[in-house]
Design a protein around this motif. Structure first.
Motif, PDB file in Angstrom:
ATOM      1  N   GLU A 208       0.816  -1.213   0.000  1.00  0.00           N
ATOM      2  CA  GLU A 208       0.000   0.000   0.000  1.00  0.00           C
ATOM      3  C   GLU A 208       0.852   1.268   0.000  1.00  0.00           C
ATOM      4  OE1 GLU A 208      -2.222   1.002   3.509  1.00  0.00           O
ATOM      5  OE2 GLU A 208      -0.902  -0.157   4.807  1.00  0.00           O
ATOM      6  N   ASP A 213      -2.748   0.208  -3.758  1.00  0.00           N
ATOM      7  CA  ASP A 213      -3.784   0.561  -2.794  1.00  0.00           C
ATOM      8  C   ASP A 213      -4.934  -0.437  -2.880  1.00  0.00           C
ATOM      9  OD1 ASP A 213      -5.128   1.955  -0.870  1.00  0.00           O
ATOM     10  OD2 ASP A 213      -5.893   3.486  -2.224  1.00  0.00           O
ATOM     11  N   GLU A 286      -9.977   6.275   5.800  1.00  0.00           N
ATOM     12  CA  GLU A 286     -11.346   6.415   5.309  1.00  0.00           C
ATOM     13  C   GLU A 286     -12.396   5.948   6.307  1.00  0.00           C
ATOM     14  OE1 GLU A 286     -11.891   2.378   2.655  1.00  0.00           O
ATOM     15  OE2 GLU A 286     -10.492   3.897   1.947  1.00  0.00           O
ATOM     16  N   ARG A 299     -11.813   3.647  -4.959  1.00  0.00           N
ATOM     17  CA  ARG A 299     -10.611   2.909  -4.560  1.00  0.00           C
ATOM     18  C   ARG A 299     -10.730   1.446  -4.958  1.00  0.00           C
ATOM     19  NH1 ARG A 299      -8.691   1.638   1.638  1.00  0.00           N
ATOM     20  NH2 ARG A 299      -6.958   0.269   1.061  1.00  0.00           N
ATOM     21  N   ARG A 302     -10.015   1.096  -8.615  1.00  0.00           N
ATOM     22  CA  ARG A 302      -8.568   1.120  -8.894  1.00  0.00           C
ATOM     23  C   ARG A 302      -7.925  -0.207  -8.531  1.00  0.00           C
ATOM     24  NH1 ARG A 302      -9.035   6.215  -6.367  1.00  0.00           N
ATOM     25  NH2 ARG A 302      -8.011   5.407  -4.482  1.00  0.00           N
ATOM     26  N   SER A 303      -8.351  -0.791  -7.432  1.00  0.00           N
ATOM     27  CA  SER A 303      -7.762  -2.067  -7.018  1.00  0.00           C
ATOM     28  C   SER A 303      -8.141  -3.184  -7.984  1.00  0.00           C
ATOM     29  CB  SER A 303      -8.192  -2.408  -5.586  1.00  0.00           C
ATOM     30  OG  SER A 303      -9.565  -2.738  -5.516  1.00  0.00           O
TER      31      SER A 303
END
Length: 341
Positions: A208, A213, A286, A299, A302-303
């Motif tokens: 990370e 992430d 978060e 997120r 993106r992962s």
């Protein structure tokens, strides 16, 4: 039916759990052998939180956080604790069949490369000319090419050896390899068991921190349970959330629940592993805004792209295929503050 309703009403008036006409059986698999990080599920079992929701939950040990997904897809289990990245992989190949994450617990990934400080690896580029070892197929190993691309590492200059997970730390300690592809929550304690000091004598390259992430483990349910008994899913989520809030504040109670489930585990070791999970895997910034159990869709998207690149997936699943937040209690009931006592 009238007697059942009367019984439930009297129970509620007395402050007791409601009486259900029929308990719903739920077969639940953990991600691995009994560990401190399983506390939310084992505490919910021990304190009767599942029963309060009309659920008869039986919990079995697991065979790996990715295996949780295949166990559920195979029909042996209705729900379990496992890796969201394994859901992504299976959802890409078999749309509509992979389980769905309904309560995200590890909002930070345990994927890392660990190296002895004596190996002289201080930055990602220092991996060039070194030998790294790992178990074939694990997320850390499979995603290393993406890690290398993001961090400017020439893969042709990094030797990689395939080995069983239990050999990684011993071979690293002997100097047979310069570093290992690991899960932090496992390797940290393997090093301690080998009389090493993981904090002071090793460098940890957490994915990370280097552009990877990713989310990781949480509670997932089968598509069948989701479609046929959403009330049971909601009950599971409420029970686990209630236990998670308690785990964050009361580690002693949590360890008692772990021992009640499996009295062969080392209580001190698993308490330490629980504290590690609370402070290293369950405290993404978060959570302050969205609460425990939820995630950020952008997120996750993106992962998904990172996992797709690492595993050469032919299809990018949508975030909505992977995670369903509709069963989460209000965010005020999911405020998570870690207190290590």
């Amino acid at each position: 039916m009238k007697n059942v309703l009367v019984g439930a009403t009297l129970a509620l008036m007395a402050g007791a759990a409601p009486v259900f006409a029929e308990m719903t059986d739920i077969r639940f698999t953990l991600g691995w052998k009994t560990q401190g990080s399983d506390a939310p599920f084992l505490l919910a079992l021990d304190k009767g939180y599942f029963e309060d929701e009309g659920l008869n939950v039986s919990i079995d040990q697991g065979e790996g956080s990715a295996a949780t997904v295949t166990r559920i897809m195979g029909g042996a289990y209705d729900a379990g604790f496992g890796d969201i990245n394994a859901i992504i992989q299976n959802a890409a190949a078999r749309p509509g069949e992979a389980p769905v994450m309904v309560y995200q617990l590890w909002n930070r990934p345990p994927f890392a490369i660990v190296t002895p400080k004596t190996a002289g690896i201080e930055n990602p580029e220092d991996f060039e000319g070194k030998t790294l070892g790992g178990a074939q197929g694990t997320p850390t190993t499979r995603l290393f090419p993406v890690f290398a691309e993001i961090n400017g590492i020439d893969l042709d200059k990094v030797a990689q050896e395939n080995m069983a997970p239990n050999l990684q730390e011993p071979m690293m300690i002997r100097g047979d390899i310069d570093g290992a592809f690991v899960f932090t929550s496992t390797s940290w304690f393997n090093l301690i068991a080998n009389r090493q000091d993981p904090a002071n004598d090793y460098n940890w390259f957490n994915f990370e921190d280097y552009g990877m992430d990713l989310y990781s483990n949480g509670m997932m349910v089968s598509r069948e349970l989701l479609a046929e008994n959403p009330e049971a899913v909601a009950g599971l989520v409420r029970a686990v959330n209630k236990a998670t809030m308690e785990v964050s504040a009361k580690q002693d109670t949590s360890v008692e629940a772990i021992m009640a489930y499996d009295n062969l585990v080392d209580a001190d070791l698993e308490r330490a592993r629980l504290e590690f999970a609370l402070t290293n895997l369950m405290n993404a910034p978060e959570v302050t805004d969205i609460g425990m159990g939820d995630l950020v869709d952008e997120r996750l998207t993106r992962s998904i792209e990172i996992v797709a690149k690492g595993y050469d997936l032919e299809r990018l699943p949508e975030a909505s295929e992977i995670f369903d937040r509709s069963f989460l209690p209000p965010v005020d009931e999911r405020r998570f503050e870690t207190t290590i006592n």
